[in-house]
Design a protein around this motif. Structure first.
Motif, PDB file in Angstrom:
ATOM      1  N   GLU A   1       0.829  -1.198   0.000  1.00  0.00           N
ATOM      2  CA  GLU A   1       0.000   0.000   0.000  1.00  0.00           C
ATOM      3  C   GLU A   1       0.873   1.262   0.000  1.00  0.00           C
ATOM      4  O   GLU A   1       0.587   2.242  -0.686  1.00  0.00           O
ATOM      5  N   MET A   2       1.959   1.238   0.802  1.00  0.00           N
ATOM      6  CA  MET A   2       2.877   2.385   0.856  1.00  0.00           C
ATOM      7  C   MET A   2       3.537   2.618  -0.502  1.00  0.00           C
ATOM      8  O   MET A   2       3.608   3.748  -1.004  1.00  0.00           O
ATOM      9  N   VAL A   3       4.004   1.523  -1.111  1.00  0.00           N
ATOM     10  CA  VAL A   3       4.699   1.635  -2.396  1.00  0.00           C
ATOM     11  C   VAL A   3       3.775   2.205  -3.466  1.00  0.00           C
ATOM     12  O   VAL A   3       4.168   3.060  -4.262  1.00  0.00           O
ATOM     13  N   LEU A   4       2.524   1.743  -3.491  1.00  0.00           N
ATOM     14  CA  LEU A   4       1.590   2.216  -4.519  1.00  0.00           C
ATOM     15  C   LEU A   4       1.291   3.701  -4.372  1.00  0.00           C
ATOM     16  O   LEU A   4       0.970   4.382  -5.350  1.00  0.00           O
ATOM     17  N   LYS A   5       1.407   4.247  -3.165  1.00  0.00           N
ATOM     18  CA  LYS A   5       1.182   5.679  -2.945  1.00  0.00           C
ATOM     19  C   LYS A   5       2.329   6.543  -3.460  1.00  0.00           C
ATOM     20  O   LYS A   5       2.191   7.754  -3.587  1.00  0.00           O
ATOM     21  N   LEU A   6       3.494   5.938  -3.720  1.00  0.00           N
ATOM     22  CA  LEU A   6       4.665   6.704  -4.156  1.00  0.00           C
ATOM     23  C   LEU A   6       4.566   7.143  -5.616  1.00  0.00           C
ATOM     24  O   LEU A   6       5.284   8.033  -6.043  1.00  0.00           O
ATOM     25  N   ARG A   7       3.689   6.497  -6.378  1.00  0.00           N
ATOM     26  CA  ARG A   7       3.630   6.757  -7.818  1.00  0.00           C
ATOM     27  C   ARG A   7       2.893   8.048  -8.126  1.00  0.00           C
ATOM     28  O   ARG A   7       1.809   8.302  -7.591  1.00  0.00           O
ATOM     29  N   ALA A   8       3.473   8.847  -8.983  1.00  0.00           N
ATOM     30  CA  ALA A   8       2.841  10.107  -9.392  1.00  0.00           C
ATOM     31  C   ALA A   8       1.589   9.824 -10.220  1.00  0.00           C
ATOM     32  O   ALA A   8       1.599   8.996 -11.127  1.00  0.00           O
ATOM     33  N   ARG A   9       0.496  10.515  -9.889  1.00  0.00           N
ATOM     34  CA  ARG A   9      -0.760  10.383 -10.634  1.00  0.00           C
ATOM     35  C   ARG A   9      -1.288  11.786 -10.914  1.00  0.00           C
ATOM     36  O   ARG A   9      -1.751  12.471  -9.994  1.00  0.00           O
ATOM     37  N   PRO A  10      -1.197  12.281 -12.135  1.00  0.00           N
ATOM     38  CA  PRO A  10      -1.495  13.689 -12.465  1.00  0.00           C
ATOM     39  C   PRO A  10      -2.823  14.196 -11.957  1.00  0.00           C
ATOM     40  O   PRO A  10      -2.900  15.272 -11.366  1.00  0.00           O
ATOM     41  N   HIS A  11      -3.890  13.427 -12.108  1.00  0.00           N
ATOM     42  CA  HIS A  11      -5.218  13.937 -11.754  1.00  0.00           C
ATOM     43  C   HIS A  11      -5.380  14.086 -10.247  1.00  0.00           C
ATOM     44  O   HIS A  11      -6.241  14.827  -9.794  1.00  0.00           O
ATOM     45  N   VAL A  12      -4.557  13.419  -9.466  1.00  0.00           N
ATOM     46  CA  VAL A  12      -4.617  13.536  -8.009  1.00  0.00           C
ATOM     47  C   VAL A  12      -3.608  14.559  -7.512  1.00  0.00           C
ATOM     48  O   VAL A  12      -3.923  15.407  -6.674  1.00  0.00           O
ATOM     49  N   ASP A  13      -2.394  14.522  -8.037  1.00  0.00           N
ATOM     50  CA  ASP A  13      -1.313  15.349  -7.510  1.00  0.00           C
ATOM     51  C   ASP A  13      -1.572  16.845  -7.703  1.00  0.00           C
ATOM     52  O   ASP A  13      -1.174  17.659  -6.878  1.00  0.00           O
ATOM     53  N   ARG A  14      -2.249  17.242  -8.786  1.00  0.00           N
ATOM     54  CA  ARG A  14      -2.504  18.663  -9.021  1.00  0.00           C
ATOM     55  C   ARG A  14      -3.439  19.216  -7.947  1.00  0.00           C
ATOM     56  O   ARG A  14      -3.281  20.320  -7.458  1.00  0.00           O
ATOM     57  N   VAL A  15      -4.393  18.366  -7.536  1.00  0.00           N
ATOM     58  CA  VAL A  15      -5.361  18.806  -6.529  1.00  0.00           C
ATOM     59  C   VAL A  15      -4.711  18.878  -5.157  1.00  0.00           C
ATOM     60  O   VAL A  15      -4.892  19.837  -4.408  1.00  0.00           O
ATOM     61  N   ILE A  16      -3.915  17.864  -4.801  1.00  0.00           N
ATOM     62  CA  ILE A  16      -3.367  17.772  -3.447  1.00  0.00           C
ATOM     63  C   ILE A  16      -2.161  18.683  -3.251  1.00  0.00           C
ATOM     64  O   ILE A  16      -2.055  19.385  -2.243  1.00  0.00           O
ATOM     65  N   THR A  17      -1.263  18.718  -4.220  1.00  0.00           N
ATOM     66  CA  THR A  17       0.000  19.444  -4.033  1.00  0.00           C
ATOM     67  C   THR A  17       0.113  20.695  -4.887  1.00  0.00           C
ATOM     68  O   THR A  17       1.014  21.507  -4.671  1.00  0.00           O
TER      69      THR A  17
END
Length: 286
Positions: A36-52
């Protein structure tokens, strides 16, 4: 604890730093929390723009390297289906790593009896495979050789034979030596201990340890290890004939083990992972 470090971020839904590329080695040993931790490390554009607030130009890539046949960390919580779980969760494409860049052609041919998919590199030398008896071994060992065995006890007996034949030899693994010394000291604390009867006291110690395992699940590896320790210490006691007490036996055992390569190195297969030698002998291949 290390377990908390993996579990609590999942419970609290924390996000770790993200990366365009994530590389995971020995992926067959991941437990559920680690995956679960490893899968969270991957960049995902549609999520990362909102969160970061940072837009990633591409979806993050993940590379997992592993071998389901080497999934041996169940005792520490690893998921026996880790390799399959990764494929199911990620839809990963699978690419075999089937070329051996170390072994010559004839050695690879031997391995193909167990792993048919393995191949020698295109420019590999032919190499040599010979089967000899243990009696012939001493006459055929030369400096730089690596002698492997699955278990420890045969290595000790062979190492002592080589030393008596004036061949500079040691068993790889100072930690193994320390573990054997620790066991010697535990055995010496038994009631009515006599050094001359070390073998009898060792057998009683092993039986007591086996009794603790009886009735438990998945103890095959632990049982095998106890028998190997017993056989290894008996080989030391019988082979180190000049030892007059527990202290001298412990000194002899420590002298047998080294992590600095001598003329001839003996090693368990596990301890030899990553090593190379021009000539490799396998003791007790059965």
């Amino acid at each position: 604890s290390f377990g908390d470090m993996l579990w609590l971020p999942w419970v609290w839904e924390l996000r770790p730093e993200i990366f365009d590329w994530v590389f995971v080695d020995e992926c067959q040993d991941l437990n559920r929390a680690q995956l679960e931790m490893v899968l969270k490390l991957r960049a995902r554009p549609h999520v990362d723009r909102v969160i970061t607030g940072n837009w990633k130009a591409q979806v993050g890539r993940m590379i997992f390297v592993g071998d389901p046949r080497q999934a041996i960390y169940g005792f520490s919580g690893a998921d026996a289906r880790s390799y399959a779980n990764i494929q199911e969760r990620t839809g990963a494409s699978e690419f075999p790593l089937s070329t051996s860049y170390r072994c010559p052609v004839l050695v690879v041919r031997e391995a193909q009896a167990i792993v048919p998919s393995i191949q020698a590199r295109p420019d590999a030398e032919l190499g040599t495979v010979r089967w000899i008896s243990e009696i012939e071994l001493h006459a055929n060992v030369s400096e730089g050789d690596l002698l492997l065995c699955r278990m420890t006890a045969p290595l000790i007996a062979t190492c002592l034979d080589l030393i008596r034949a004036r061949v500079p030899a040691r068993v790889r693994g100072k930690d193994i030596g320390k573990m054997l010394v620790k066991t010697v000291k535990i055995v010496s604390e038994r009631d009515e201990f006599k050094f001359a009867e070390f073998g009898k006291h060792l057998l009683a110690h092993t039986e007591a340890q086996l009794e603790k395992l009886r009735g438990r699940d998945d103890t095959e590896a632990q049982t095998e290890r106890l028998y190997d320790i017993e056989a290894a210490l008996l080989a030391c006691f019988e082979g180190c004939t000049e030892a007059r007490d527990v202290g001298e036996l412990c000194e002899d055992i420590q002298a047998l083990f080294s992590d600095d390569r001598p003329g001839v190195w003996l090693s368990t297969v596990h301890k030899a992972k990553g090593l190379e030698a021009r000539r490799v002998r396998i003791l007790r291949p059965d």
